[in-house]
Scaffold this active site. Structure first.
Site, PDB file in Angstrom:
ATOM      1  N   LYS A  83       0.841  -1.196   0.000  1.00  0.00           N
ATOM      2  CA  LYS A  83       0.000   0.000   0.000  1.00  0.00           C
ATOM      3  C   LYS A  83       0.881   1.252   0.000  1.00  0.00           C
ATOM      4  O   LYS A  83       1.918   1.292   0.675  1.00  0.00           O
ATOM      5  CB  LYS A  83      -0.904  -0.045   1.233  1.00  0.00           C
ATOM      6  CG  LYS A  83      -1.932   1.067   1.337  1.00  0.00           C
ATOM      7  CD  LYS A  83      -2.809   0.812   2.562  1.00  0.00           C
ATOM      8  CE  LYS A  83      -3.754   1.949   2.855  1.00  0.00           C
ATOM      9  NZ  LYS A  83      -4.568   1.683   4.071  1.00  0.00           N
ATOM     10  N   SER A 158      -9.291   2.559   3.669  1.00  0.00           N
ATOM     11  CA  SER A 158      -8.395   3.212   2.738  1.00  0.00           C
ATOM     12  C   SER A 158      -7.564   2.241   1.895  1.00  0.00           C
ATOM     13  O   SER A 158      -6.881   2.657   0.972  1.00  0.00           O
ATOM     14  CB  SER A 158      -7.447   4.142   3.503  1.00  0.00           C
ATOM     15  OG  SER A 158      -6.605   3.419   4.383  1.00  0.00           O
ATOM     16  N   SER A 182      -9.618   0.426   7.858  1.00  0.00           N
ATOM     17  CA  SER A 182      -9.104   0.446   6.492  1.00  0.00           C
ATOM     18  C   SER A 182      -8.650  -0.896   5.923  1.00  0.00           C
ATOM     19  O   SER A 182      -8.328  -0.982   4.741  1.00  0.00           O
ATOM     20  CB  SER A 182      -7.946   1.449   6.386  1.00  0.00           C
ATOM     21  OG  SER A 182      -8.431   2.757   6.560  1.00  0.00           O
TER      22      SER A 182
END
Length: 471
Positions: A83, A158, A182
């Site tokens: 990520k 997220s 997230s």
């Protein structure tokens, strides 16, 4: 790509080196010599190229993936992504923000090193909303990350880029992290397994560990329970917190009968929609059929929790706006998106209450623990309503409207971040009218990942998770 009933589903499953394997199965095929790590990396790169034209999940690619196989790694040769709020040598870390020009990282983050110890081959980095603040991966002036089950809808956030790639079959697993939901939110939106570990289960996140309350935990999103279990077990081989009981190898349901509480509405008072409540009800029925004792429960948390978490959230945006030049020399907080700016302004209006906010948030663990008396786990929705369409939670929506929508959506997950307890999002047997998955969540006491995996394995064995290639 398949289009029917007005919706578009995107996936890359086909007869190549990856096949329909999960990460454990693919690593086993590599060890047996049925496919090579180089072939897998090549075919995964092609899958990513194919789906990303529609999903917009990738932030950056590694120029030459290195399928270096670690002899002891559970995921030796398995392709994956990191990520884009986590440093990987040679790739810029952009945090999803247009407020600065990111520089290439000079070293791996602590978690990246732990992740690499499992043997994965990193192909690149996935997109996230600005600084991970939003529960959807959308932007003011860029394409959103789209849900592979139905591209008109959010992939969550997220860790939306990671979830979209895994759900679409581009890679079997991908890195995700969770500061308010997230990992679990995009897992719920995309029909995946998403476990937020206990605080301290994996190495501390580089930025959040410096805060008065560390709410961030790193992990993965996966399509199978055994992949998530294998990740935790193998990550412990690299580093283990001696203050927590080891997870060890969990390879299936134990048959142990658990005492499980459930709730359908949020402890903060937000009511869930009908489809979400039905997903919890059907899960309760399945648990009872499997022999578990299930009963309704109430979790009494401070009524100021939502306001306090919002203020803490705003503090994070304020700190980023104040120290942003550490991200890039050209950082301009005025270029942060509407959600980030609104959160910062909220904090500036409420900053005098910061000591009380932190104190009350830290005390949440006492009330939360009381709700677990006599119980092994608590079942709840992941989110208060089903996955919204693209645009509903866009940072371009005026802040006052946007924050009301977010708080009416993300009403369950933040408590576990504040308390530090583990929780897992699993696909339920229910779907929306538009064919989207609906997740349910189990939460446990600190260090109870084995129990979470136990019930997850049992539910997966009882009724295998719906596959996008069969949709």
């Amino acid at each position: 790509m398949t289009t029917f009933d007005g919706r578009t589903t995107v996936h890359a499953f086909r007869d190549d080196a990856l096949g329909e394997h999960d990460a454990v199965g693919l690593a086993a095929a590599i060890r047996r010599g049925e496919v090579s790590a180089a072939e897998v990396a090549r075919d995964a790169t092609e899958r990513v190229r194919e789906v990303d034209a529609r999903l917009h999940a990738v932030q950056a690619h590694v120029s030459t993936p290195d399928p270096a196989v670690w002899a002891r790694g559970a995921f030796a040769g398995v392709p994956t992504f990191v990520k884009d709020n986590t440093d990987y040598v040679g790739l810029p870390t952009g945090h999803g923000s247009a407020a600065f020009t990111p520089r290439a990282a000079r070293k791996h983050s602590q978690f990246t090193r732990q992740f690499l110890s499992t043997g994965v081959t990193v192909l690149g980095k996935t997109r996230l909303p600005e600084f991970g603040f939003s529960p959807t991966t959308e932007f003011e002036d860029a394409e959103p990350v789209r849900n592979p089950w139905n591209t008109g809808y959010s992939a969550g956030g997220s860790s939306g880029g990671s979830a979209a790639l895994v759900a679409a079959g581009a890679v079997p697993i991908a890195h995700a992290n969770d500061g308010g939901g997230s990992i679990r939110i995009p897992a719920a939106c995309c029909g995946l397994v998403g476990l937020k570990p206990t605080r301290g289960r994996v190495v501390a996140h580089d930025q959040s560990s410096q805060l008065p309350l560390d709410i961030v935990a790193d992990g993965i999103v996966s399509r199978s329970v055994r992949d998530t279990a294998a990740f935790l077990a193998d990550a412990e081989m690299s580093w283990r917190n001696p203050k927590l009981p080891p997870v060890g190898r969990v390879e299936g349901p134990s048959g142990r009968r658990l005492r499980i509480g459930y709730l359908k509405d949020s402890p903060s008072g937000v009511h869930s929609d009908a489809a979400t409540r039905q997903a919890v009800s059907e899960t309760v029925t399945r648990l009872e059929r499997l022999g578990h004792s299930v009963q309704p429960v109430e979790l009494a948390i401070d009524p100021r929790f939502t306001d306090d978490f919002l203020t803490y959230w705003g503090m994070l945006s304020f700190l980023i706006g104040t120290t942003g030049r550490t991200f890039g020399r050209d950082f301009d907080r005025n270029r942060m998106d509407g959600l980030s700016r609104g959160l910062r302004e909220h904090y500036l209006e409420n900053w005098r209450g910061t000591p009380g906010v932190v104190r009350r948030l830290k005390r949440t663990k006492e009330a939360y623990a009381a709700g677990f008396r006599g119980l092994d786990l608590v079942l709840s929705p992941v989110l208060a309503h089903t996955t919204p369409p693209i645009g509903h939670l866009s940072p371009a929506v005026p802040y006052r409207t946007l924050i009301e929508r977010i708080l009416a959506y993300v009403a369950f997950t933040p408590v576990d971040n504040v308390v530090g307890t583990p929780s897992i999002s699993l696909p339920s047997t229910c779907t929306t009218e538009d064919g989207l998955p609906i997740g349910v969540m189990f939460a446990g006491r600190p260090g109870s990942e084995r129990t979470l995996l136990d019930v997850a394995f049992a539910l997966e064995a009882d009724r295998p998770f719906r596959r996008i290639q069969d949709a």
